[in-house]
Design a protein around this motif. Structure first.
Motif, PDB file in Angstrom:
ATOM      1  N   ARG A  68       0.855  -1.184   0.000  1.00  0.00           N
ATOM      2  CA  ARG A  68       0.000   0.000   0.000  1.00  0.00           C
ATOM      3  C   ARG A  68       0.893   1.237   0.000  1.00  0.00           C
ATOM      4  NH1 ARG A  68      -1.939  -3.499   4.033  1.00  0.00           N
ATOM      5  NH2 ARG A  68      -3.612  -4.801   3.181  1.00  0.00           N
ATOM      6  N   ASN A  69       0.400   2.307  -0.578  1.00  0.00           N
ATOM      7  CA  ASN A  69       1.198   3.524  -0.710  1.00  0.00           C
ATOM      8  C   ASN A  69       0.579   4.626   0.143  1.00  0.00           C
ATOM      9  OD1 ASN A  69       0.506   2.420  -3.806  1.00  0.00           O
ATOM     10  ND2 ASN A  69       2.599   2.195  -3.084  1.00  0.00           N
ATOM     11  N   THR A 103       6.436   9.981  -0.218  1.00  0.00           N
ATOM     12  CA  THR A 103       5.628   8.808  -0.483  1.00  0.00           C
ATOM     13  C   THR A 103       6.306   7.606   0.154  1.00  0.00           C
ATOM     14  OG1 THR A 103       4.841   9.705  -2.561  1.00  0.00           O
ATOM     15  CG2 THR A 103       4.647   7.343  -2.272  1.00  0.00           C
ATOM     16  N   ASN A 141       6.027   3.511   0.543  1.00  0.00           N
ATOM     17  CA  ASN A 141       5.404   2.273   0.074  1.00  0.00           C
ATOM     18  C   ASN A 141       5.598   1.214   1.148  1.00  0.00           C
ATOM     19  OD1 ASN A 141       5.071   3.473  -2.627  1.00  0.00           O
ATOM     20  ND2 ASN A 141       7.294   3.366  -2.616  1.00  0.00           N
ATOM     21  N   LEU A 164      -2.555   6.708  -0.098  1.00  0.00           N
ATOM     22  CA  LEU A 164      -2.616   7.141  -1.497  1.00  0.00           C
ATOM     23  C   LEU A 164      -3.283   6.068  -2.346  1.00  0.00           C
ATOM     24  CD1 LEU A 164       0.941   8.671  -2.027  1.00  0.00           C
ATOM     25  CD2 LEU A 164      -1.198   9.878  -1.641  1.00  0.00           C
ATOM     26  N   ASP A 165      -2.835   4.831  -2.163  1.00  0.00           N
ATOM     27  CA  ASP A 165      -3.392   3.758  -2.990  1.00  0.00           C
ATOM     28  C   ASP A 165      -3.328   2.459  -2.209  1.00  0.00           C
ATOM     29  OD1 ASP A 165      -4.268   3.155  -5.889  1.00  0.00           O
ATOM     30  OD2 ASP A 165      -2.918   1.534  -5.364  1.00  0.00           O
ATOM     31  N   THR A 209      -7.793  -3.114  -7.219  1.00  0.00           N
ATOM     32  CA  THR A 209      -8.867  -2.350  -7.851  1.00  0.00           C
ATOM     33  C   THR A 209     -10.241  -2.748  -7.329  1.00  0.00           C
ATOM     34  OG1 THR A 209      -8.777  -3.953  -9.628  1.00  0.00           O
ATOM     35  CG2 THR A 209      -7.641  -1.863  -9.985  1.00  0.00           C
TER      36      THR A 209
END
Lengths: 234, 306
Positions: free
Chosen positions: A54-55, A66, A68, B219-220, B224
């Motif tokens: 996940r970031n 950022t 990770n 962020l992510d 999906t």
């Protein structure tokens, strides 16, 4: 023995190579595999992964970084997933690796509830819990070259952000790395004593901005600078 | 947490069955239960418990290994619950035998108390299954096993009253006890709801990712569509649904039976309505118990606090 990984959050670029290598190795392995995918070619693609990246953004704009964060089983010393397991399928080996015996697991999900890190995922096809095995079927395989006796994720990492070793050996690469840059344990208040260590991202060095560059020059001044004409004589 | 219907039905049905067994053995020991109702009540208590236990196996992905769940009673509350629940059957059978053979009162009482203690143990173990999880702060509380025991006793008392009334008997003492337990359970549940009415901060995203004191933002998440983790730990409860269910839980589960008992209802119909309303309310209560519980793994999926 306390086998585990160090994961360097400074050098991890979030490429997912470790997760893909894990999925590939464990898809074939007798220990955890196959790791199924569900609706693999639909919009609702899902599946079992033993490692997820996940970031995150750390800091407030413009002072951000950022980060990770690859997460797999941390092979806790006080593994609640093992003690809550009603069937004895979850167990901790003397070398510190936490495993699930698929022949004993009844798929009740209770161990996944006890895990704070989301390290366990149910294989809906086989009806048993799957988790990182620390590639126990690689690291002791004497048919492999000694340098290949490491977890697939470690071998795949293109930035060498992942190291594998014994935390009980103070001279091991993982012990030395975590001694200098180890981070506080994730959710340490739970008292699970995770073995895997994350190496904290370092502060980026502050680079002074050239004052000249930040000032806009007039076109005339730019012409003068370029041609050297009309420059003041020193 | 995802509210699994099989587990919700299990805890409500078994809870009422176990509570009924406890009131039965107490009632038999004190002569409060009419003799004609004793065996039917025992059968009903075991039937409700059994229905729940069978339902609980429906959420297993691999039920053929369920028999192994009796092995880890030294560390696992889930295993302890299984062991105690299975131990109910021989003791209940012996109890039924002693009752129908009109054996000595002392022996019957001793076996009855053993049955009652086992039932209490199962109720407590069910609560501890949830309360022992440090990863779900809302459940990691003494309130949880206490409410499982009290709600089991409460629903069991209402079912016992309904059964006794339907067969033409009456039990003034059990009505008083039902009222006492009802109020105790209501107070406990009110404390639980009041304590968690505001968003909780047991852990923050900075505890989950101890990078430093600066703000951390997801962020992510790297996938999906949903995963096992999002299915299991990300049940999204609409605020309106939560309120509606809470109203059902309180009105049907507690207020309606309370009103009926206070109005002095003694007819089989009225007490059956009270018992059914209570069980319906408890289904809503149990659904919320799961749906509102937040697991710490949410932090890694971007929740600021859990």
């Amino acid at each position: 023995m306390r086998l585990g990984l160090t994961i360097d959050l400074d050098t991890c670029v979030g490429c997912h190579a470790c997760a893909v290598a894990c999925k590939e190795w464990n898809g074939e392995s007798l220990m955890a595999g196959p790791l199924p995918d569900y609706d693999a070619y639909s919009k609702e693609v899902s599946g079992v992964w033993l490692n997820r990246i996940r970031n995150y953004e750390h800091g407030t704009y413009p002072d951000t970084k950022t980060v990770n964060v690859p997460m797999s089983c941390l092979h806790c010393q006080e593994a609640a997933c093992v003690t809550v397991c009603p069937t004895g399928a979850s167990y901790k080996r003397p070398d510190g690796i936490v495993l699930v015996d698929p022949d004993k697991c009844m798929g009740c999900n209770y161990c996944a509830w006890a895990c704070p890190y989301g390290a366990r995922e149910l294989d809906q096809n086989a009806g048993v819990m799957k988790k990182c095995t620390l590639c126990v079927d690689r690291i002791y395989d004497e048919k492999l070259l000694p340098e290949d006796r490491q977890p697939a994720c470690v071998l795949a990492c293109p930035t060498s952000a992942r190291l594998f070793g014994d935390f009980d050996d103070p001279q091991s690469a993982v012990s030395r790395a975590s001694a200098t840059r180890g981070m506080a344990p994730m959710l340490g208040d739970l008292g699970y004593k995770p073995v895997n260590q994350y190496l904290a991202p370092r502060e980026a060095p502050k680079i002074a901005v050239n004052a000249d560059l930040s000032q806009k020059k007039s076109l005339a001044q730019l012409l003068r600078d370029w041609t050297g004409l009309g420059a003041k004589a020193d | 947490m995802r509210p699994a219907l099989s587990v919700i039905f299990f805890t409500v049905s078994s809870g009422a069955g176990l509570g009924l067994l406890i009131w039965l053995v107490l009632g038999v020991a004190t002569g409060e239960v009419p003799p004609a109702v004793v065996l039917p009540m025992l059968a009903l208590g075991m039937a409700l418990t059994t229905a729940g236990l069978i339902s609980s196996t429906l959420h297993l992905a691999n039920p053929k290994n369920a028999w192994r769940a009796f092995s880890q009673f030294r560390t696992s509350w889930l295993s302890r619950e299984g062991v105690l629940a299975v131990a109910l059957y021989p003791v209940a059978a012996l109890y039924a035998l002693l009752l129908s053979a009109k054996a000595s009162a002392t022996l019957t009482t001793v076996v009855g108390l053993a049955l009652g203690l086992l039932a209490l143990g199962v109720l407590f173990s069910t609560g501890m299954i949830y309360a022992c999880l440090k990863t779900i702060p809302r459940w990691h509380s003494r309130l949880v096993p206490a409410s499982y025991v009290l709600l089991g006793l409460y629903s069991g008392a209402l079912v016992a009253l309904a059964v006794i009334a339907c067969t033409g008997g009456d039990s003034a003492r059990l009505i008083v006890w039902a009222l006492v337990i009802l109020l105790a359970a209501l107070i406990l549940k009110a404390i639980y709801y009041l304590r968690f009415r505001v968003p909780q901060t047991h852990f923050t995203i900075n505890d989950a990712l101890p990078l430093g004191k600066k703000t951390i933002r997801l962020l992510d998440v790297g996938h999906t569509h949903g995963t096992f983790l999002t299915d299991e730990f990300y049940f999204k409860l609409a605020r309106g649904h939560a309120l509606l269910l809470r109203v059902i839980a309180v009105l049907a589960g507690f207020v309606l039976p309370l009103v009926l008992l206070l109005m002095g209802a003694t007819s089989g119909l009225a007490l059956s309505i009270a018992a059914m309303a209570c069980l319906l309310g408890l289904l809503a209560e149990r659904w919320l118990f799961f749906a509102e519980a937040e697991h710490v793994v949410r932090l890694y999926h971007g929740a600021a606090r859990v």
